[in-house]
Design a protein around this motif. Structure first.
Motif, short mmCIF file in Angstrom:
data_model
loop_
_atom_site.label_atom_id
_atom_site.label_comp_id
_atom_site.label_asym_id
_atom_site.label_seq_id
_atom_site.Cartn_x
_atom_site.Cartn_y
_atom_site.Cartn_z
N SER A 31 0.95 -1.03 -0.02
CA SER A 31 0.20 -0.07 -0.03
C SER A 31 0.70 1.27 0.09
O SER A 31 0.69 2.13 -0.68
CB SER A 31 -0.94 -0.02 0.97
OG SER A 31 -1.80 -0.99 1.21
N TYR A 32 1.94 1.19 0.73
CA TYR A 32 2.92 2.32 0.79
C TYR A 32 3.49 2.60 -0.84
O TYR A 32 3.38 3.76 -1.27
CB TYR A 32 4.19 1.94 1.57
CG TYR A 32 5.19 3.11 1.61
CD1 TYR A 32 4.61 4.36 2.23
CD2 TYR A 32 6.56 3.27 1.34
CE1 TYR A 32 5.64 5.42 2.35
CE2 TYR A 32 7.31 4.11 1.53
CZ TYR A 32 6.94 5.05 1.94
OH TYR A 32 7.74 6.14 2.04
N LYS A 33 3.68 1.57 -1.46
CA LYS A 33 4.32 1.99 -2.85
C LYS A 33 3.17 2.67 -3.65
O LYS A 33 3.51 3.30 -4.34
CB LYS A 33 4.87 0.29 -3.19
CG LYS A 33 5.89 0.05 -2.69
CD LYS A 33 6.43 -1.25 -3.38
CE LYS A 33 7.53 -2.03 -2.76
NZ LYS A 33 7.93 -3.41 -3.35
N LYS A 42 2.90 6.23 -5.64
CA LYS A 42 2.71 6.29 -7.14
C LYS A 42 1.48 6.85 -7.75
O LYS A 42 1.66 7.35 -8.66
CB LYS A 42 2.91 4.84 -7.65
CG LYS A 42 4.46 4.44 -7.42
CD LYS A 42 4.31 2.94 -8.16
CE LYS A 42 5.68 2.21 -7.95
NZ LYS A 42 5.79 0.95 -8.36
N THR A 43 0.56 6.94 -6.91
CA THR A 43 -0.87 7.28 -7.26
C THR A 43 -0.99 8.47 -7.72
O THR A 43 -0.31 9.35 -7.14
CB THR A 43 -2.11 6.75 -6.60
OG1 THR A 43 -3.16 6.74 -7.23
CG2 THR A 43 -2.22 7.37 -5.19
N LEU A 56 -4.25 4.46 1.96
CA LEU A 56 -4.07 4.69 3.15
C LEU A 56 -4.81 4.24 4.25
O LEU A 56 -4.30 3.70 5.44
CB LEU A 56 -3.96 6.28 3.32
CG LEU A 56 -2.83 6.97 2.62
CD1 LEU A 56 -3.26 8.60 2.57
CD2 LEU A 56 -1.71 6.77 3.42
N THR A 57 -6.16 3.86 4.03
CA THR A 57 -7.27 3.20 5.06
C THR A 57 -6.83 1.86 5.05
O THR A 57 -6.64 1.33 6.16
CB THR A 57 -8.41 3.45 4.11
OG1 THR A 57 -8.74 4.85 4.23
CG2 THR A 57 -9.39 2.76 5.29
N ALA A 73 -4.10 -2.42 8.57
CA ALA A 73 -2.99 -3.31 8.82
C ALA A 73 -1.83 -2.93 9.90
O ALA A 73 -1.43 -3.98 10.63
CB ALA A 73 -1.87 -3.34 7.43
N ALA A 74 -1.78 -1.76 10.12
CA ALA A 74 -1.08 -1.26 11.40
C ALA A 74 -1.51 -1.37 12.59
O ALA A 74 -1.04 -2.02 13.40
CB ALA A 74 -0.31 0.25 11.11
#
Length: 129
Positions: free
Chosen positions: A36-38, A42-43, A53-54, A59-60
């Motif tokens: 998701s970070y990647k 990029k988006t 981000l959600t 996940a965190a």
């Protein structure tokens, strides 16, 4: 004599399996965070950024329920576990900040805020990976 041995073997398999599932769940959470970070970096779509981000936030939060293999056997209130939770709490706060920017339509600013996740990741991976 045979039944107790079978029961013991079954219990051993169940314990071994449940331990590997816990480790796999944390690993999955970390994989989700990474993927998701990647995508966030990029988006060019606010909608996709908010979704990723959600996903990262969930996940965190889920990762906080697990214990990294390096900390297995530590008491829940040990300084090491507290530091692990501190890192994830910091990350969630950073994600929330980026989400607020994305919600306000500020894609470049949200992406810049997400760049800061990398420093948090690097700092806490050195300690707990």
């Amino acid at each position: 004599m045979r039944k107790p041995v079978i029961a013991l073997l079954t219990a051993s398999v169940l314990l071994a399996t449940s331990a590997s599932v816990l480790a796999r769940d944390l690993e999955e959470d970390m994989d989700i965070l990474n993927d998701s970070y990647k995508a966030v970096l990029k988006t060019d779509s606010l909608s996709e950024m908010k979704t990723e981000l959600t996903t990262m936030r969930a996940a965190a939060m889920d990762a906080m329920k697990a214990t990294p293999p390096k900390l297995e056997g530590k008491a829940p209130d040990s300084p090491e576990i507290q530091e692990y939770h501190k890192g994830l709490t910091l990350l969630v706060g950073q994600i929330d900040g980026a989400l607020k920017l994305a919600d306000a339509g500020k894609l470049p600013e949200a992406r810049a805020a997400a760049e800061e996740f990398k420093q948090t990741r690097n700092t806490y991976h050195k300690k707990f990976r």
